[in-house]
Design an enzyme around this catalytic site. Structure first.
Site, PDB file in Angstrom:
ATOM      1  CE  LYS A  35      13.257  39.079  -6.605  1.00 34.42           C
ATOM      2  NZ  LYS A  35      12.783  40.453  -6.774  1.00 34.42           N
ATOM      3  NE  ARG A 128      11.600  47.070  -3.587  1.00 32.46           N
ATOM      4  CZ  ARG A 128      11.602  45.831  -4.059  1.00 32.46           C
ATOM      5  NH1 ARG A 128      11.665  44.805  -3.241  1.00 32.46           N
ATOM      6  NH2 ARG A 128      11.528  45.607  -5.362  1.00 32.46           N
TER       7      ARG A 128
HETATM    8  C1  LIG Z   1      11.536  40.347  -7.244  1.00 33.48           C
HETATM    9  C2  LIG Z   1      10.889  41.391  -8.064  1.00 33.48           C
HETATM   10  C3  LIG Z   1       9.778  41.068  -8.858  1.00 33.48           C
HETATM   11  C4  LIG Z   1       9.132  39.693  -8.844  1.00 33.48           C
HETATM   12  O1  LIG Z   1       8.377  39.565  -7.656  1.00 33.48           O
HETATM   13  P1  LIG Z   1       7.471  38.255  -7.378  1.00 33.48           P
HETATM   14  O2  LIG Z   1       6.675  38.621  -6.179  1.00 33.48           O
HETATM   15  O3  LIG Z   1       8.414  37.141  -7.119  1.00 33.48           O
HETATM   16  O4  LIG Z   1       6.631  38.040  -8.576  1.00 33.48           O
HETATM   17  C5  LIG Z   1       9.241  42.062  -9.656  1.00 33.48           C
HETATM   18  N1  LIG Z   1       9.756  43.312  -9.663  1.00 33.48           N
HETATM   19  C6  LIG Z   1      10.820  43.663  -8.914  1.00 33.48           C
HETATM   20  C7  LIG Z   1      11.328  45.053  -8.979  1.00 33.48           C
HETATM   21  C8  LIG Z   1      11.421  42.713  -8.090  1.00 33.48           C
HETATM   22  O5  LIG Z   1      12.473  43.066  -7.349  1.00 33.48           O
END
Ligand SMILES: *Cc1c(COP(=O)(O)O)cnc(C)c1O
Length: 354
Positions: A35, A128
């Site tokens: 993302k 969250r």
């Molecule tokens: C963005 C996201 C991740 C990845 O997080 P990083 O800190 O970039 O490794 C993992 N799980 C979920 C649910 C996310 O939204």
């Protein structure tokens, strides 16, 4: 044309390989999270070459671009009811916490003649997404009754909202939930998804509980750092993504504004310090593209002064190199900077092939 976001595929693959290998030693598979760079297909392909098990993104629009890549696609954000049809179409597996949405996914999957995989998210205190631990068995029971969806496992997300650092104790709770579901319903679950880049330090230190077998990793791959403490991961690059912006004005000017001071372009009252005359350069990039706090000048003599929507002011007084109009200034980026430059249509993207 500038501004330009440069993406070095060789460095990205190198970072991803180091993290995949680190995790492989503890029997953990990596979901490569796309993302932060809007799932540019060529960049995502590099993660797969490095050995990630799945690709994950929070947005269906991004997963849609990755359909040609032959690994499972995971939707990271809890699905919207309005996107259920596309979720079943473009994601093989999704993270979920609402039984009503899972029922919709079930009906849609039956309609499309598919089986959609579900990870039940458990909130272990970060506040969250996720069902509370005490509700997990009830929700799992409901999911297991549904056709068209298959409960593959449980997962959690930490550090993103509540800044909660994953510890062995917290992740053990996730494994306990998985085992309780298996025991009560006589159904094996094959995924325990133990978080994001903030869980990596446990892998590095050999503290990750046995039973955690998947991590979803974005930032650690793109920036080479774990996110529980912000420490660099040895042998990785922090300049996979760099930004270049062009100087459009360069003049010696005072550092303190003249006149009666009100608010800046964003309605904020600023504090200015009189540091005498400065050599000030204006770069053609602004807050529409990136927040100044997410920029790290690669030329250490360049000092960030301020920015408005389309202008970034830097101090080049202390530079040996005689910067002039037309020159390009280079930056490393923090996470938010990679994200915003990736989404800004005003920032060109250059993919440097290995
Ligand atoms: C963005 C996201 C991740 C990845 O997080 P990083 O800190 O970039 O490794 C993992 N799980 C979920 C649910 C996310 O939204």
């Amino acid at each position: 044309m500038y501004p330009l976001l440069r993406i070095n595929l060789e460095k990205l693959r190198h970072n991803a390989q180091i993290i995949v290998e680190l995790c492989r030693k503890r029997n953990i598979k990596v979901v490569g999270v796309t993302k932060v760079f809007c799932a540019i297909p060529k960049v995502a392909e590099e993660l797969v070459k490095a050995g990630v098990d799945m690709l994950g993104d929070s947005r269906i629009k991004n997963l849609k671009k990755l359909q040609h890549i032959p690994v499972p696609k995971m939707l990271l954000r809890i699905p919207m009811e309005s996107e259920v049809e596309e979720v079943v179409k473009y994601a093989d597996i999704s993270l979920n916490s609402e039984i009503s949405t899972i029922k919709n996914l079930s009906e849609e999957a039956i309609r499309q003649g598919k089986v959609h995989d579900i990870i039940l998210m458990i909130d272990l205190g970060d506040l969250r997404e996720g069902v509370l631990k005490e509700d997990a068995l009830l929700v799992a029971e409901e999911i297991l009754k549904l056709k068209g969806v298959r409960l593959r496992g449980v997962g959690t997300n930490l550090t993103c909202y509540g800044s909660v650092i994953p510890t062995p104790d917290i992740l053990e709770e996730l494994i306990e939930v998985k085992e309780a579901i298996e025991k009560k319903f006589g159904q094996k679950l094959d995924i325990v998804s133990g978080g994001n880049s903030s869980s990596l330090y446990l892998v590095q230190n050999g503290l990750i509980p046995r039973g955690i077998n998947q991590l979803r990793i974005g930032e650690a791959i793109v920036l080479g750092r774990e996110t529980a403490f912000g420490d660099r991961i040895p042998h990785t690059y922090d300049d996979v993504f760099t930004l270049e912006a062009q100087i459009v004005e360069l003049k010696e000017k005072p550092s303190y504004p003249r006149g009666i001071l009100g608010m800046d372009a964003f309605g904020e009252k600023q504090v200015y310090v009189d540091r005498g005359i400065m050599k000030r350069a204006i770069l053609a990039i602004g807050r529409q593209d990136v927040n100044i706090g997410d920029l790290i000048p690669m030329d250490s003599c360049v000092e960030l002064i301020g920015s408005s929507s389309d202008h970034l002011i830097v101090n080049v007084t202390n530079c040996d190199y005689p910067y002039k109009v037309g020159d390009v200034v280079k930056f490393k980026l923090r996470y938010g900077g990679i994200l915003s430059c990736s989404t800004s249509e005003y920032v060109g993207k250059v993919i440097e092939e290995a």
